[in-house]
Design a protein around this motif. Structure first.
Motif, mmCIF file in Angstrom:
data_model
loop_
_atom_site.group_PDB
_atom_site.id
_atom_site.type_symbol
_atom_site.label_atom_id
_atom_site.label_comp_id
_atom_site.label_asym_id
_atom_site.label_seq_id
_atom_site.Cartn_x
_atom_site.Cartn_y
_atom_site.Cartn_z
ATOM 1 N N ILE A 248 48.598 39.898 32.911
ATOM 2 C CA ILE A 248 47.549 40.194 33.887
ATOM 3 C C ILE A 248 48.047 39.898 35.308
ATOM 4 O O ILE A 248 47.863 40.693 36.239
ATOM 5 C CB ILE A 248 46.278 39.379 33.585
ATOM 6 N N ASP B 59 33.753 31.985 44.664
ATOM 7 C CA ASP B 59 34.537 32.983 45.395
ATOM 8 C C ASP B 59 34.443 32.753 46.895
ATOM 9 O O ASP B 59 35.461 32.767 47.608
ATOM 10 C CB ASP B 59 34.030 34.393 45.073
ATOM 11 N N HIS C 13 39.057 32.820 36.767
ATOM 12 C CA HIS C 13 38.104 33.742 37.387
ATOM 13 C C HIS C 13 37.804 34.868 36.395
ATOM 14 O O HIS C 13 38.678 35.274 35.624
ATOM 15 C CB HIS C 13 38.709 34.317 38.671
ATOM 16 N N PRO C 14 36.567 35.399 36.391
ATOM 17 C CA PRO C 14 36.256 36.522 35.504
ATOM 18 C C PRO C 14 37.146 37.736 35.727
ATOM 19 O O PRO C 14 37.342 38.545 34.824
ATOM 20 C CB PRO C 14 34.787 36.841 35.845
ATOM 21 N N ASN C 15 37.679 37.862 36.944
ATOM 22 C CA ASN C 15 38.562 38.977 37.285
ATOM 23 C C ASN C 15 39.822 38.423 37.945
ATOM 24 O O ASN C 15 39.969 38.468 39.164
ATOM 25 C CB ASN C 15 37.828 39.942 38.228
ATOM 26 N N GLY D 171 41.654 40.846 40.296
ATOM 27 C CA GLY D 171 40.923 41.081 41.543
ATOM 28 C C GLY D 171 41.003 39.900 42.490
ATOM 29 O O GLY D 171 41.189 40.075 43.703
ATOM 30 N N LEU E 38 36.566 42.391 44.911
ATOM 31 C CA LEU E 38 35.689 41.596 44.062
ATOM 32 C C LEU E 38 34.266 42.158 44.075
ATOM 33 O O LEU E 38 33.842 42.791 45.039
ATOM 34 C CB LEU E 38 35.666 40.134 44.530
#
Length: 282
Positions: free
Chosen positions: A45, A221, A248-250, A253, A276
């Motif tokens: 990732i 964030d 982080h969920p992303n 990003g 985001l």
């Protein structure tokens, strides 16, 4: 020359660096594994998000270095293991360096090695171990032209705050950073100060040695983007974040949002709007 390796670590256009640290499994703390349970997936990732570097251990570096091509992030190799994190600490604390750390880094094609310099209330023996580690690794780094990143970390008493236990008192951070520079650091990785606007004092005491700021515990964030932007305005040369990226969920990003701030001078609102879902006020 060390400069050749540093050229691989710092962005050629901005002169800054974003190193994503996912070496947390070295420290035997269950909560640190959140987001990196599958280290191969985590590395993949991050590689796709393209930070400047990824910080790994000897046992996990192959997930990065075995990826084909020359575009992947540089490897920063963690060289010491410690048991100083957690809400309940062991009876005896330690910081130990891996065997032949520079030689291992060379074999793994690392661009930099990193070692801790802890200041923990009531634990001077751990500080002594850290200094012994640095005294041992420094001349070998110079012999092989391997950049040495020293990570001076000031802890709060464990009774006040377990886990990372960051103490952001600038009067404690500055002298420990200076000691790291005096010991021969080529790069400093230090905690943020309680007041971001004080961080220029850390940069000043480091002199010509570039300062990268550690991320610490998980933050929102808005907080992490605004803090990063403020730190970059104080003259730091980049950041080393771990949990605020990989948990982080992303993660991709967040990596790209932070890269926009570090390399392009984007504001927190601009970075969040582009990469985001969560909006950040200007």
């Amino acid at each position: 020359m060390k400069a050749y390796k540093l050229n691989r670590l710092f962005n050629s256009k901005s002169g800054h660096c974003f190193d994503v640290a996912i070496d947390h499994g070295f420290f035997n703390e269950f909560s640190f594994l959140n987001g990196i349970e599958n280290i191969q997936k985590a590395v993949e990732i991050l590689v796709n998000a393209a930070p400047d570097a990824i910080q790994l251990t000897t046992g996990q570096a192959h997930y990065l270095q075995s990826i084909p091509g020359k575009e992947k992030p540089s490897l920063v190799l963690r060289t010491d293991v410690a048991n100083v994190y957690g809400n309940e600490l062991p009876r005896a604390l330690f910081s130990r360096m891996i065997a032949n750390p520079v030689e291992q880094a060379i074999r793994l094609d690392a661009t930099c090695v990193v070692v801790n310099l802890f200041r923990i209330p009531g634990e001077p023996e751990v500080t002594d171990q850290c200094i012994q580690n640095i005294l041992q690794i420094k001349p070998v780094c110079d012999l092989y032209d391997m950049p040495l990143m020293i990570e001076p970390l000031v802890f709060r008493p464990n009774a006040e705050a377990g886990g990372y236990m960051v103490d952001g008192d600038v009067k404690k951070i500055v002298p420990l950073v200076r000691q790291a520079v005096e010991l021969g650091a080529d790069i400093i990785k230090a905690d943020p100060t309680d007041d971001v606007n004080d961080y220029h004092k850390v940069v000043e005491t480091a002199g010509r040695i570039p300062v990268l700021v550690r991320g610490g515990g998980r933050a929102s964030d808005e907080e992490i983007l605004k803090r990063t932007y403020g730190l970059m305005q104080q003259g730091v040369k980049g950041i080393v974040y771990g949990r605020n990226v990989i948990q982080h969920p992303n993660p991709a990003g967040m990596t790209q949002a932070l890269m926009a701030i570090v390399h392009e001078g984007a504001t927190p609102a601009e970075a969040a709007a582009k990469f985001l879902v969560n909006k950040v006020s200007a």
